[in-house]
Design a protein around this motif. Structure first.
Motif, PDB file in Angstrom:
ATOM      1  N   LYS A   1      66.279  48.942  47.023  1.00  0.00           N
ATOM      2  CA  LYS A   1      66.552  50.028  46.090  1.00  0.00           C
ATOM      3  C   LYS A   1      67.517  50.992  46.760  1.00  0.00           C
ATOM      4  CE  LYS A   1      62.194  52.344  47.212  1.00  0.00           C
ATOM      5  NZ  LYS A   1      61.008  52.977  46.694  1.00  0.00           N
ATOM      6  N   GLY A   2      68.220  51.764  45.956  1.00  0.00           N
ATOM      7  CA  GLY A   2      69.219  52.669  46.505  1.00  0.00           C
ATOM      8  C   GLY A   2      69.262  53.988  45.773  1.00  0.00           C
ATOM      9  N   LYS A   3      69.819  54.976  46.449  1.00  0.00           N
ATOM     10  CA  LYS A   3      70.000  56.314  45.873  1.00  0.00           C
ATOM     11  C   LYS A   3      71.309  56.883  46.382  1.00  0.00           C
ATOM     12  CE  LYS A   3      65.529  57.610  44.575  1.00  0.00           C
ATOM     13  NZ  LYS A   3      65.257  57.740  43.210  1.00  0.00           N
TER      14      LYS A   3
ATOM     15  N   ARG B   1      60.544  65.220  51.679  1.00  0.00           N
ATOM     16  CA  ARG B   1      59.203  64.636  51.786  1.00  0.00           C
ATOM     17  C   ARG B   1      58.994  63.725  50.580  1.00  0.00           C
ATOM     18  NH1 ARG B   1      55.918  70.010  49.936  1.00  0.00           N
ATOM     19  NH2 ARG B   1      57.588  70.582  48.548  1.00  0.00           N
ATOM     20  N   GLY B   2      57.864  63.134  50.490  1.00  0.00           N
ATOM     21  CA  GLY B   2      57.614  62.199  49.397  1.00  0.00           C
ATOM     22  C   GLY B   2      57.946  60.789  49.852  1.00  0.00           C
ATOM     23  N   ASP B   3      58.732  60.069  49.049  1.00  0.00           N
ATOM     24  CA  ASP B   3      59.126  58.701  49.375  1.00  0.00           C
ATOM     25  C   ASP B   3      59.983  58.725  50.635  1.00  0.00           C
ATOM     26  OD1 ASP B   3      59.878  56.068  49.486  1.00  0.00           O
ATOM     27  OD2 ASP B   3      60.788  56.011  47.495  1.00  0.00           O
ATOM     28  N   ARG B   4      59.394  58.367  51.769  1.00  0.00           N
ATOM     29  CA  ARG B   4      60.082  58.451  53.066  1.00  0.00           C
ATOM     30  C   ARG B   4      61.320  57.573  53.140  1.00  0.00           C
ATOM     31  NH1 ARG B   4      57.734  61.276  57.195  1.00  0.00           N
ATOM     32  NH2 ARG B   4      59.135  60.180  58.590  1.00  0.00           N
ATOM     33  N   ALA B   5      61.419  56.604  52.268  1.00  0.00           N
ATOM     34  CA  ALA B   5      62.578  55.709  52.292  1.00  0.00           C
ATOM     35  C   ALA B   5      63.879  56.476  52.093  1.00  0.00           C
ATOM     36  CB  ALA B   5      62.436  54.635  51.215  1.00  0.00           C
ATOM     37  N   PHE B   6      63.839  57.563  51.345  1.00  0.00           N
ATOM     38  CA  PHE B   6      65.061  58.304  51.042  1.00  0.00           C
ATOM     39  C   PHE B   6      65.147  59.659  51.730  1.00  0.00           C
ATOM     40  CE2 PHE B   6      64.513  55.334  47.499  1.00  0.00           C
ATOM     41  CZ  PHE B   6      65.667  54.606  47.691  1.00  0.00           C
ATOM     42  N   VAL B   7      64.215  59.952  52.645  1.00  0.00           N
ATOM     43  CA  VAL B   7      64.313  61.157  53.462  1.00  0.00           C
ATOM     44  C   VAL B   7      65.357  60.885  54.538  1.00  0.00           C
ATOM     45  CG1 VAL B   7      63.087  62.669  55.074  1.00  0.00           C
ATOM     46  CG2 VAL B   7      61.951  61.864  52.990  1.00  0.00           C
TER      47      VAL B   7
ATOM     48  N   THR C   1      62.554  47.266  50.488  1.00  0.00           N
ATOM     49  CA  THR C   1      61.233  47.777  50.113  1.00  0.00           C
ATOM     50  C   THR C   1      60.078  47.119  50.849  1.00  0.00           C
ATOM     51  OG1 THR C   1      61.093  46.234  48.249  1.00  0.00           O
ATOM     52  CG2 THR C   1      62.004  48.427  47.805  1.00  0.00           C
ATOM     53  N   THR C   2      60.329  46.016  51.562  1.00  0.00           N
ATOM     54  CA  THR C   2      59.229  45.347  52.256  1.00  0.00           C
ATOM     55  C   THR C   2      59.211  45.617  53.753  1.00  0.00           C
ATOM     56  OG1 THR C   2      60.538  43.329  52.490  1.00  0.00           O
ATOM     57  CG2 THR C   2      59.102  43.498  50.551  1.00  0.00           C
ATOM     58  N   ASP C   3      60.239  46.293  54.283  1.00  0.00           N
ATOM     59  CA  ASP C   3      60.235  46.683  55.695  1.00  0.00           C
ATOM     60  C   ASP C   3      61.025  47.987  55.825  1.00  0.00           C
ATOM     61  OD1 ASP C   3      62.974  45.990  55.707  1.00  0.00           O
ATOM     62  OD2 ASP C   3      62.578  44.012  56.532  1.00  0.00           O
TER      63      ASP C   3
END
Length: 160
Positions: A43-45, A56-62, A80-82
């Motif tokens: 996934k991307g932003k 904070r929140g979804d650490r993937a995008f911090v 999303t799996t690692d």
């Protein structure tokens, strides 16, 4: 002979082939985002400035702390799996240096596992020393544009 099943099968194959080529090249939208998330596990932003990125929140995008506060046009792609991530941003007036991006020879890390249309190929020759936050990143700078990636290797002393 009834040709209707053949016509339906040929039309279905044509639609599926067109979708296979067109969908990965569409701008982000709910359909391509769903396919990326479920099929490719990515996934991307995109954020115009550091201030727009979540803290904070979804650490993937911090964002990692070593990214300067005046960075702009930030793009992130995550697995999303690692913990694999790609990050691209443009530098402002603040240079990319300091204790979190030390000088020296970068450790050997494979190229990024993820792919994105905005990610260039062949960055290995431009890699500078790794930058550290929660994870170790390899970084390449081309003018004012910075490319960073991690395979999820934790930084020394970082808490998981």
């Amino acid at each position: 002979m009834n040709r209707r099943p053949l016509v339906v099968a040929a039309a279905t194959v044509g639609v599926l082939a067109t979708a296979a080529f067109a969908l990965p090249n569409l701008p982000p939208n709910p359909l391509s985002d769903a396919i990326d998330g479920h099929v490719y596990k990515e996934k991307g932003k995109r954020f115009a400035t550091v201030a727009e990125a979540p803290t904070r929140g979804d650490r993937a995008f911090v964002l990692p702390s070593w990214i300067p506060e005046d960075a702009t046009d930030i793009r992130i792609r995550v697995h999303t799996t690692d913990q694999a991530r790609l990050i691209r941003f443009d530098l402002g007036a603040t240079p990319l240096d300091g204790p979190r991006c030390p000088a020296g020879t970068p450790r050997r890390m494979d190229g990024p596992e993820l792919g994105a249309r905005w990610w260039p190929g062949h960055l290995r020759a431009e890699v500078r020393p790794e930058c550290r936050d929660r994870y170790q990143y390899q970084v390449a700078v081309r003018g004012k544009r910075v490319y960073a990636w991690t395979d999820g290797t934790p930084s020394p002393g970082a808490r998981p």
